[in-house]
Structures are given as C-alpha cells and as structure tokens.
Enzyme design. Structure first.
Site, PDB file in Angstrom:
ATOM      1  N   CYS A 111      15.414   1.657   6.584  1.00 21.82           N
ATOM      2  CA  CYS A 111      15.279   2.166   5.502  1.00 21.82           C
ATOM      3  C   CYS A 111      16.525   3.009   5.070  1.00 21.82           C
ATOM      4  CB  CYS A 111      14.111   3.095   5.314  1.00 21.82           C
ATOM      5  SG  CYS A 111      13.738   4.232   3.730  1.00 21.82           S
ATOM      6  N   HIS A 154       7.153  -1.916   0.692  1.00 25.44           N
ATOM      7  CA  HIS A 154       8.081  -1.090   1.114  1.00 25.44           C
ATOM      8  C   HIS A 154       8.350   0.083   0.043  1.00 25.44           C
ATOM      9  CE1 HIS A 154      11.418   0.624   4.169  1.00 25.44           C
ATOM     10  NE2 HIS A 154      11.806   0.941   2.694  1.00 25.44           N
ATOM     11  N   GLU A 155       8.932  -0.616  -1.224  1.00 21.87           N
ATOM     12  CA  GLU A 155       9.261   0.161  -2.210  1.00 21.87           C
ATOM     13  C   GLU A 155       8.192   0.823  -2.809  1.00 21.87           C
ATOM     14  OE1 GLU A 155      12.409   0.856  -2.075  1.00 21.87           O
ATOM     15  OE2 GLU A 155      12.923  -0.691  -0.630  1.00 21.87           O
ATOM     16  N   HIS A 158       7.194   4.132  -1.142  1.00 16.46           N
ATOM     17  CA  HIS A 158       7.992   4.859  -1.218  1.00 16.46           C
ATOM     18  C   HIS A 158       7.657   5.918  -2.465  1.00 16.46           C
ATOM     19  CE1 HIS A 158      11.405   5.158   1.270  1.00 16.46           C
ATOM     20  NE2 HIS A 158      11.621   3.742   1.174  1.00 16.46           N
TER      21      HIS A 158
END
Length: 184
Positions: A111, A154-155, A158
């Site tokens: 990351c 993953h995004e 966030h």
C-alpha cells in the site's frame, strides 16, 4: 501533480475514517482531484517518470490516501504483460455482492500509505459486483474478478477506514481457505 510526499502514511487518522459520499454534479476541484489521482497511477507505472519523481508504483489510489476523506478512488490495473485491463475512477462505490470463494496475491499486498512490508495472505472475494458513479455522474454496475477485484476491494476498504493488513490472519499470516485462488 501528486508526489510521494502527498501520500498520507499509516497512523494518520484520515486513513481510519469512513469517507464522506460526494454529491453530483462534482465540483471542478473534485474532478481535477480525480484526474490527479489517475495521473499519479499512470506516472507511477512508467519506469522513467517514476524514477525521476521517486514514485512508488501503484495500481489504486483512494482519496483518503491523499488526505481527503471523500468516497473517490482511482484504479489502473495492468495484467502481467503491463497492458491496462481496468481503468476507472470510482465515486461513491458500493459492493453489491461478493463471491464466497476468496482470492489473494501470492506475494501479499502493499500500500502506498504503508511503508513497511507486512507479510501474509490478504484474503478477499474473488468476484465482486460494484455499483458506483463516474466523475461525470454516470451510474454504473460492474463485475470484477481476480486481480481487478482484489484492487477494487483494497481501494473500497480505504474508503471505509480499513487497511490491507486488517485482513491478514494474526495467528497464522500465511493460512488460507482450501479453495482460495492464489494470483501470482
């Protein structure tokens, strides 16, 4: 141009907040921000530009990673030959459904906001159905699988205040379900 010093690092509270949804039409500032996030990804994947500006390569960048707690993320996903197989800026993305079968990247995940290497498999759904808006306000629903689904997950994590290492098994970082797909 977004540079590495603009990327918020692990420990900053913005990375653990649930980002706020955006309203349409997007402001010119938000549209420019979306362009800048995508530009970072394009530049970071170009060896000459990345070296010149000391950029770490990225395949995704979420707004909180650049200090803005808004529901926006840029994705630029290449295949093993370096050809782009998915390119989009998500605004207000929501995962509608996900597969039971998990997938993970063989070498683990990294990351831009996490400077240290954290070893372990990061299990994520192998297939996702995602609803989102484009920067221009077009409503879309797409299905992603394998590597693009991992990047999208993953995004979107966030945008919900989660980091990749939250998904690693603390007792046994290299454990996984028997039918997990390992992507190399």
């Amino acid at each position: 141009m977004i540079l590495m010093h603009d990327i918020v690092r692990d420990g900053d509270p913005v990375l653990r907040k649930v980002a706020k949804p955006l309203t349409f039409p997007l402001s010119d500032e938000d549209k420019k921000f979306a362009e800048e996030m995508m530009e970072y990804l394009v530049n970071s994947q170009d060896p000459k530009i990345a070296e010149k500006h000391q950029l770490r390569a990225g395949v995704g960048l979420a707004a909180p990673q650049v200090g803005r707690s808004i529901q926006m993320a840029a994705l630029l996903v290449p295949n093993n030959e370096g050809e782009i197989i998915f390119k989009e800026v998500f605004v207000n993305p929501k995962i509608l459904s996900e597969s039971v079968r998990q997938a993970c990247i063989a070498e683990g995940e990294g990351c831009l906001s996490v400077d240290e290497d954290i070893e372990g498999y990061v299990p994520r759904p192998d297939k996702l159905k995602i609803h989102y808006y484009t920067v221009d306000g077009e409503e879309k629903t797409i299905r992603l699988k394998d590597y693009p689904a991992i990047v999208a997950s993953h995004e979107i994590d966030h945008l919900n205040g989660h980091l990749f290492y939250d998904r690693i098994n603390k007792e046994n970082p290299f454990s996984m379900d028997e039918d997990t797909i390992v992507i190399s």
